[in-house]
Design a protein around this motif. Structure first.
Motif, PDB file in Angstrom:
ATOM      1  N   VAL A  30       0.769  -1.182  -0.044  1.00  0.00           N
ATOM      2  CA  VAL A  30       0.215   0.028  -0.097  1.00  0.00           C
ATOM      3  C   VAL A  30       0.837   1.217   0.081  1.00  0.00           C
ATOM      4  N   LEU A  31       1.985   1.299   1.102  1.00  0.00           N
ATOM      5  CA  LEU A  31       2.824   2.670   0.986  1.00  0.00           C
ATOM      6  C   LEU A  31       3.458   2.596  -0.394  1.00  0.00           C
ATOM      7  N   GLY A  32       3.978   1.436  -0.768  1.00  0.00           N
ATOM      8  CA  GLY A  32       4.954   1.514  -2.131  1.00  0.00           C
ATOM      9  C   GLY A  32       3.942   2.217  -3.192  1.00  0.00           C
ATOM     10  N   ASP A  33       2.784   1.614  -3.300  1.00  0.00           N
ATOM     11  CA  ASP A  33       1.983   2.177  -4.392  1.00  0.00           C
ATOM     12  C   ASP A  33       1.690   3.706  -4.358  1.00  0.00           C
ATOM     13  N   ASN A  34       1.425   4.030  -3.072  1.00  0.00           N
ATOM     14  CA  ASN A  34       1.016   5.575  -2.839  1.00  0.00           C
ATOM     15  C   ASN A  34       2.081   6.351  -2.810  1.00  0.00           C
ATOM     16  N   ILE A  35       3.497   5.952  -2.553  1.00  0.00           N
ATOM     17  CA  ILE A  35       4.569   6.640  -2.794  1.00  0.00           C
ATOM     18  C   ILE A  35       4.907   6.923  -4.104  1.00  0.00           C
ATOM     19  N   VAL A  36       4.677   5.863  -4.868  1.00  0.00           N
ATOM     20  CA  VAL A  36       4.744   6.091  -6.555  1.00  0.00           C
ATOM     21  C   VAL A  36       3.846   7.038  -6.918  1.00  0.00           C
ATOM     22  N   SER A  37       2.429   6.713  -6.424  1.00  0.00           N
ATOM     23  CA  SER A  37       1.336   7.874  -6.930  1.00  0.00           C
ATOM     24  C   SER A  37       1.644   9.173  -6.401  1.00  0.00           C
ATOM     25  N   LEU A  38       2.279   9.476  -5.260  1.00  0.00           N
ATOM     26  CA  LEU A  38       2.556  11.037  -4.931  1.00  0.00           C
ATOM     27  C   LEU A  38       3.815  11.532  -5.693  1.00  0.00           C
ATOM     28  N   ALA A  39       4.538  10.419  -5.946  1.00  0.00           N
ATOM     29  CA  ALA A  39       5.736  11.000  -6.731  1.00  0.00           C
ATOM     30  C   ALA A  39       5.549  11.369  -8.291  1.00  0.00           C
ATOM     31  N   GLY A  40       4.252  10.822  -8.616  1.00  0.00           N
ATOM     32  CA  GLY A  40       4.100  10.771 -10.106  1.00  0.00           C
ATOM     33  C   GLY A  40       4.648   9.933 -11.111  1.00  0.00           C
ATOM     34  N   GLY A  41       5.072   8.860 -10.639  1.00  0.00           N
ATOM     35  CA  GLY A  41       5.668   7.895 -11.439  1.00  0.00           C
ATOM     36  C   GLY A  41       7.509   8.385 -11.577  1.00  0.00           C
ATOM     37  N   SER A  42       7.893   9.412 -10.818  1.00  0.00           N
ATOM     38  CA  SER A  42       9.167   9.963 -11.108  1.00  0.00           C
ATOM     39  C   SER A  42      10.114   9.235 -10.063  1.00  0.00           C
ATOM     40  N   ILE A  72       9.137  -0.695   3.227  1.00  0.00           N
ATOM     41  CA  ILE A  72       8.059  -0.189   3.093  1.00  0.00           C
ATOM     42  C   ILE A  72       8.742   0.711   1.667  1.00  0.00           C
ATOM     43  N   ALA A  73       9.910   1.550   1.625  1.00  0.00           N
ATOM     44  CA  ALA A  73      10.142   2.149   0.541  1.00  0.00           C
ATOM     45  C   ALA A  73      10.816   1.581  -0.500  1.00  0.00           C
ATOM     46  N   ALA A  74      11.846   0.486  -0.352  1.00  0.00           N
ATOM     47  CA  ALA A  74      12.519  -0.020  -1.345  1.00  0.00           C
ATOM     48  C   ALA A  74      11.569  -0.606  -2.407  1.00  0.00           C
ATOM     49  N   PRO A  75      10.322  -1.412  -2.193  1.00  0.00           N
ATOM     50  CA  PRO A  75       9.596  -1.908  -3.009  1.00  0.00           C
ATOM     51  C   PRO A  75       8.999  -0.816  -3.988  1.00  0.00           C
ATOM     52  N   ALA A  76       8.816   0.269  -3.548  1.00  0.00           N
ATOM     53  CA  ALA A  76       8.301   1.413  -4.532  1.00  0.00           C
ATOM     54  C   ALA A  76       9.541   1.632  -5.409  1.00  0.00           C
ATOM     55  N   LEU A  77      10.587   1.766  -5.199  1.00  0.00           N
ATOM     56  CA  LEU A  77      11.595   1.895  -6.113  1.00  0.00           C
ATOM     57  C   LEU A  77      11.767   0.878  -7.202  1.00  0.00           C
ATOM     58  N   VAL A  78      11.588  -0.579  -6.767  1.00  0.00           N
ATOM     59  CA  VAL A  78      11.711  -1.484  -7.687  1.00  0.00           C
ATOM     60  C   VAL A  78      10.271  -1.485  -8.316  1.00  0.00           C
ATOM     61  N   LYS A  79       9.331  -1.014  -8.022  1.00  0.00           N
ATOM     62  CA  LYS A  79       8.039  -0.944  -8.995  1.00  0.00           C
ATOM     63  C   LYS A  79       8.508  -0.174  -9.937  1.00  0.00           C
ATOM     64  N   LEU A  80       9.167   0.914  -9.903  1.00  0.00           N
ATOM     65  CA  LEU A  80       9.516   2.026 -10.935  1.00  0.00           C
ATOM     66  C   LEU A  80      10.634   1.588 -11.892  1.00  0.00           C
ATOM     67  N   GLY A  81      11.082   0.077 -11.739  1.00  0.00           N
ATOM     68  CA  GLY A  81      11.917  -0.263 -12.544  1.00  0.00           C
ATOM     69  C   GLY A  81      13.564  -0.096 -12.100  1.00  0.00           C
ATOM     70  N   VAL A  82      13.743   0.279 -10.816  1.00  0.00           N
ATOM     71  CA  VAL A  82      14.890   0.464 -10.392  1.00  0.00           C
ATOM     72  C   VAL A  82      15.608  -1.121 -10.013  1.00  0.00           C
ATOM     73  N   ASN A  83      16.703  -1.250 -10.286  1.00  0.00           N
ATOM     74  CA  ASN A  83      17.446  -2.547 -10.023  1.00  0.00           C
ATOM     75  C   ASN A  83      17.292  -2.634  -8.502  1.00  0.00           C
ATOM     76  N   PRO A  84      16.831  -4.102  -8.030  1.00  0.00           N
ATOM     77  CA  PRO A  84      16.343  -4.309  -6.674  1.00  0.00           C
ATOM     78  C   PRO A  84      17.758  -4.021  -5.770  1.00  0.00           C
ATOM     79  N   LEU A  85      19.072  -4.429  -6.077  1.00  0.00           N
ATOM     80  CA  LEU A  85      19.885  -4.277  -5.369  1.00  0.00           C
ATOM     81  C   LEU A  85      20.180  -2.871  -5.263  1.00  0.00           C
ATOM     82  N   ALA A  86      20.459  -2.038  -6.059  1.00  0.00           N
ATOM     83  CA  ALA A  86      20.310  -0.539  -6.165  1.00  0.00           C
ATOM     84  C   ALA A  86      19.444  -0.192  -5.286  1.00  0.00           C
ATOM     85  N   ALA A  87      18.009  -0.414  -5.158  1.00  0.00           N
ATOM     86  CA  ALA A  87      17.118   0.054  -4.420  1.00  0.00           C
ATOM     87  C   ALA A  87      17.399  -0.280  -2.747  1.00  0.00           C
TER      88      ALA A  87
END
Length: 660
Positions: A455-467, A498-513
């Motif tokens: 839920v938090l991951g989806d909302n972080i992505v939404s709040l950031a506008g996919g950026s 909480i936060a790393a999954p949001a980065l991964v969802k945007l296509g960031v490499n999991p190790l980098a996230a």
């Protein structure tokens, strides 16, 4: 250290006195809750020694010879942790310091019975498949005991955060908006946290009971063989002969000390006792000297091969071998220390400093001849990790190697007394991080039970506008805020959940996230207003914690940009790129952090004007972030300022500048 190192220099502030080990210990206890032990003597001291020795022996045996089911291993590990917690850590300022109180005995009985319950009852639970009333009772008792143990060892902030998550799991139906959920019964929550592998006895405690404990014990053995003195002498030999070498010694010493000490404050206390007087005696201002130690000490947590405790948990979260984490951290760690090195060098050049006289430095060959063999255990660990052995296997044989090589010279030889001290010290040092791993199990368990992470991951992505940029910035803010009250390990686990999954969802490499979250969990030790590493350094020098904190933040600013670099360019983590692209990315990033250091110091060959400083700052940002166009523009700007500065230097007839 000679007396010349602590004298007044002309036009400089008074240097601090040489810092004793007792003073360093007091500062460590004040800044680091995990170091506030009771000071026992007599029979109680013997009792603590026996318990700590038994704990270390248990972990050595189960890692090298014996096998024990994971849940049972963690149960015994937790039993030792709570036992030492309620014996070593007083419950309040008025509690007795020479013996446990009656309240401590009650907590001991409750925590030991509930933590060992899994050892004796788990087989029966596995057969019947359902929980019974005693399971729920013992689970409830253990949750409460861990909260109290957390308050004593880590602090009330992590305890409160854990309680908020527990409340969220129970009263979710009353929470409005996207964070609300149907709520779970008390029994369902206890089952999740006590009887499943996603709660208290989950990954975080599992890593604490294996990798983390063994590497802490490894560091304790290296310390007893005299590794600390070897690091100090080696750092002086390597960095002392350069301009501002007194401060550069701190960088080398902290980077090396990070191999045996996973705590930023502990690193500061270990190296600051001799580097702060060395720097102030040479002419550096005490505030600047303290900030240098704080920044360098924090960097030890990201320096391979042995990083902070959270790095082992990262490997488990990602399901990769620790060697991959170790290699991924190498280039960012070099960039971090190079940025600090450049700031120190420019500061020294501005002040017109000279290298430390050659006669005051021990020749490197003599240092290596006397104690160079102490590097063998570290080489053993790196080799075993690189050939694919588990961190548990590597740590076990690293300890064996440290004992073996200690007998090469009389000065480093382990005696029965020092062997016993290492076994006890390793167990003591594991208590704080172990309890933190246990209580974070509550947070992980509730997050998985409620789906909060998604839920938090989806909302972080939404709040950031996919950026990706905005998402990473929000993640950084979360890490910094959490880091004000949580130890690095807990801070990383929460943000990774909480936060790393949001980065991964945007296509960031999991190790980098995950490395991004870990990096900022470490850097939270330097962010005002609560900069724990800076507080520790300020305590050593008697300076204002606020002044040291803001100075340290300025010195480490380039380090705050490095995680953004590998988010956009995973080549720096040795992920996916070819050798040419990795080399090119590394070189441009190196030039970028040096350019940023020059901009922050407002100096290269001569003081910069506004245009030069702005050009160098923008050029450094363009160089740090990847891309052929940005790299070309960054090189052009940085080179232009460099040539402009050089022409000004030549016109003024000055010989001072960076090349020296």
């Amino acid at each position: 250290m000679t007396d010349q190192n602590v004298k007044l220099n002309e036009n400089q502030e008074p240097a601090v006195d040489v810092i004793s080990e007792e003073e360093a210990e007091k500062v460590l206890e004040k800044a680091d809750a995990e170091s506030r032990f009771r000071k026992y003597s007599g029979k109680w001291a013997a009792v603590i020694t026996v318990i700590a020795f038994a704990m270390s022996l248990f972990h050595l045996y189960t890692s090298g010879f014996g096998t024990l089911m994971a849940m049972k291993q963690r149960s015994v590990h937790l039993a030792f942790l709570v036992l030492l917690t309620f014996l070593l850590y007083p419950g309040s300022k008025r509690a007795p310091r020479e013996r446990p109180s009656v309240i401590d005995y009650i907590w001991l009985a409750l925590s030991l019975s509930s933590s060992l319950y899994i050892l004796f009852a788990f087989d029966a639970f596995s057969i019947r498949g359902t929980a019974i009333t005693p399971d729920y009772v013992m689970g409830t008792v253990l949750i409460v005991c861990i909260l109290e143990a957390t308050r004593r060892t880590v602090g009330k902030e992590l305890m409160i955060l854990s309680m908020l998550f527990l409340a969220y799991g129970y009263w979710g139906e009353y929470i409005p908006g996207v964070l609300g959920h149907t709520g779970f019964t008390f029994r369902r929550i206890v089952y999740q946290l006590f009887l499943s592998s996603e709660g208290i006895f989950g990954i975080s405690l599992g890593v604490s009971s294996t990798y983390i404990f063994l590497f802490i014990l490894f560091g304790a053995f290296l310390t007893e063989t005299g590794m600390g003195r070897f690091i100090k002498d080696l750092a002086m030999s390597l960095a002392g002969r350069t301009i501002g070498g007194e401060a550069k010694v701190s960088i080398v010493a902290s980077g090396l000390m990070g191999m045996i000490n996973g705590s930023a404050v502990g690193n500061v206390a270990a190296t600051g006792t001799f580097t702060i007087p060395l720097m102030t005696g040479a002419g550096f201002k005490p505030v600047f000297a303290s900030a240098v130690v704080a920044v360098a000490g924090t960097g030890g947590m990201i320096m391979p091969p042995v990083m902070g405790a959270a790095s082992f948990i990262m490997a488990e979260f990602l399901g990769v071998h620790y060697a991959k984490i170790m290699l991924a951290a190498a280039i960012p760690a070099v960039l971090y220390y190079l940025a600090e090195y450049a700031v120190i060098h420019i500061e020294a050049v501005k002040m017109g400093m000279k290298p430390i006289p050659r006669e005051e430095i021990i020749p490197i060959m003599k240092v290596m001849r006397e104690r160079g063999h102490l590097l063998v255990p570290i080489i053993v660990i790196v080799y075993l990790l690189l050939i694919g052995r588990t961190p548990l296997y590597a740590a076990f044989y690293g300890i064996i190697a440290s004992v073996g090589v200690s007998f090469i010279t009389k000065e480093t030889r382990l005696t029965w007394k020092s062997f016993l001290k290492a076994m006890e010290s390793g167990a003591r040092q594991s208590v704080g991080v172990g309890i933190a791993c246990a209580v974070v199990g509550n947070i992980i368990g509730i997050t998985n039970l409620t789906g909060l992470g998604l839920v938090l991951g989806d909302n972080i992505v939404s709040l950031a506008g996919g950026s990706i940029l905005i998402t990473t910035f929000l993640t950084m803010i979360v890490c910094v805020i959490l880091g004000m009250g949580l130890p690095t390990t807990a801070c990383y686990i929460v943000t990774a959940t909480i936060a790393a999954p949001a980065l991964v969802k945007l296509g960031v490499n999991p190790l980098a996230a995950h490395m991004f979250s870990y990096y900022f969990a470490c850097l939270s030790n330097l962010t005002p207003p609560v900069a724990i590493a800076s507080y520790g350094a300020a305590g050593l020098s008697g300076q204002s914690p606020s002044a040291v904190g803001w100075t340290g933040f300025r010195i480490s600013l380039a380090g705050f940009l490095i995680p953004f670099t590998f988010i956009y360019n995973p080549d720096l983590l040795l992920v996916g790129g070819d050798y040419l692209s990795i080399a090119l990315s590394t070189v441009t990033s190196l030039v970028g952090v040096i350019a940023l250091a020059a901009s922050l110091q407002n100096y290269l060959y001569v003081p910069m004007n506004v245009l030069q400083r702005l050009g160098m700052f923008v050029g450094s940002l363009l160089l740090i972030f990847p891309g052929a166009v940005t790299d070309a523009a960054g090189v052009a700007l940085a080179a232009g300022v460099f040539l402009w500065q050089r022409s000004q230097r030549n016109a003024a007839g000055s010989g001072r500048g960076l090349p020296r």
